[in-house]
Design an enzyme around this catalytic site. Structure first.
Site, PDB file in Angstrom:
ATOM      1  N   LYS A 187       0.820  -1.220   0.000  1.00 35.01           N
ATOM      2  CA  LYS A 187       0.000   0.000   0.000  1.00 35.01           C
ATOM      3  C   LYS A 187       0.853   1.270   0.000  1.00 35.01           C
ATOM      4  CE  LYS A 187      -3.912  -2.257   2.259  1.00 35.01           C
ATOM      5  NZ  LYS A 187      -5.001  -2.088   3.249  1.00 35.01           N
TER       6      LYS A 187
ATOM      7  N   TYR B 265     -12.516  -1.437  -3.536  1.00 36.32           N
ATOM      8  CA  TYR B 265     -13.004  -1.642  -2.171  1.00 36.32           C
ATOM      9  C   TYR B 265     -14.519  -1.432  -2.062  1.00 36.32           C
ATOM     10  CZ  TYR B 265      -8.328  -2.095  -0.106  1.00 36.32           C
ATOM     11  OH  TYR B 265      -7.070  -2.544   0.265  1.00 36.32           O
TER      12      TYR B 265
ATOM     13  N   ASN C  27      -2.113   0.143   6.687  1.00 39.27           N
ATOM     14  CA  ASN C  27      -1.612  -1.128   7.223  1.00 39.27           C
ATOM     15  C   ASN C  27      -0.696  -1.902   6.261  1.00 39.27           C
ATOM     16  OD1 ASN C  27      -3.606  -1.949   5.512  1.00 39.27           O
ATOM     17  ND2 ASN C  27      -4.718  -3.191   6.991  1.00 39.27           N
TER      18      ASN C  27
ATOM     19  N   HIS D 175      -2.181  -5.559   1.602  1.00 39.27           N
ATOM     20  CA  HIS D 175      -3.500  -6.179   1.475  1.00 39.27           C
ATOM     21  C   HIS D 175      -3.301  -7.635   1.100  1.00 39.27           C
ATOM     22  CE1 HIS D 175      -7.620  -6.892   0.111  1.00 39.27           C
ATOM     23  NE2 HIS D 175      -7.086  -7.505  -0.931  1.00 39.27           N
TER      24      HIS D 175
ATOM     25  N   GLU E 271     -10.016 -10.052  -7.400  1.00 41.92           N
ATOM     26  CA  GLU E 271      -8.993  -9.019  -7.235  1.00 41.92           C
ATOM     27  C   GLU E 271      -7.869  -9.159  -8.261  1.00 41.92           C
ATOM     28  OE1 GLU E 271      -9.961  -8.509  -2.485  1.00 41.92           O
ATOM     29  OE2 GLU E 271      -8.043  -9.377  -3.065  1.00 41.92           O
TER      30      GLU E 271
END
Ligand code: CMP
Length: 138
Positions: A10, A50, A113, A116, A127
């Protein structure tokens, strides 16, 4: 039980220069790279990726964050890939992630975070198809 999962490194982690160290964790964790790209999502693309979280209070923040800088998207292969990769990355909230996990080492908050990982074989397919054509997988 499938043998593929989807990952993103990310924007928080790419900005902090953690890309190489995180890829190293994935490879040392036994995952083989089947596809990989350095890219940046628009707000619209991040919102689509998302979309399942659209009703959640953190959705707008998540979309803004995920489009704030470059990411690395990848397809990883290993037996039992989805579950094993989620063990390798640790809990969504780095404060709750186990010692040695990627999020424990590199994530700063539940929102930012670091990585993913798909949560099911079905979502891994959705995805990977979002990011990669058949020609980009080896
Ligand atoms: P990820 O595994 O990519 O899937 C959904 C993402 O939403 C998650 O990681 C976090 O980045 C984000 N997220 C989940 N819960 C929260 C929360 N409570 N506050 C902010 N962001 C969240």
């Amino acid at each position: 039980m499938g043998n593929l999962t989807f990952t993103m490194i990310k924007p928080d982690a790419t900005a902090k220069g953690y890309t190489g160290a995180i890829l190293d964790c994935m490879i040392k964790g036994g995952f083989t790279i089947k596809a990989m790209k350095w890219t940046r999502l628009t707000q619209e693309q991040a919102g689509d990726f998302y979309a399942v979280h659209k009703q959640r209070p953190f959705y707008d923040e998540l979309v803004k964050f995920m489009s704030s800088g470059p990411i690395i998207a990848g397809i990883l292969e290993k037996e039992n890939a989805v579950a094993d990769f989620r063990n390798l990355i640790g809990a969504t909230d780095p404060a709750k992630a186990a010692e040695g996990t990627i999020r424990k080492q590199f994530a700063s908050s539940i929102g930012e975070n670091a990585v993913h990982g798909s949560d099911s074989d079905e979502n891994a397919v959705i995805e990977t198809d979002f990011f990669f054509s058949k020609l980009e997988r080896f």
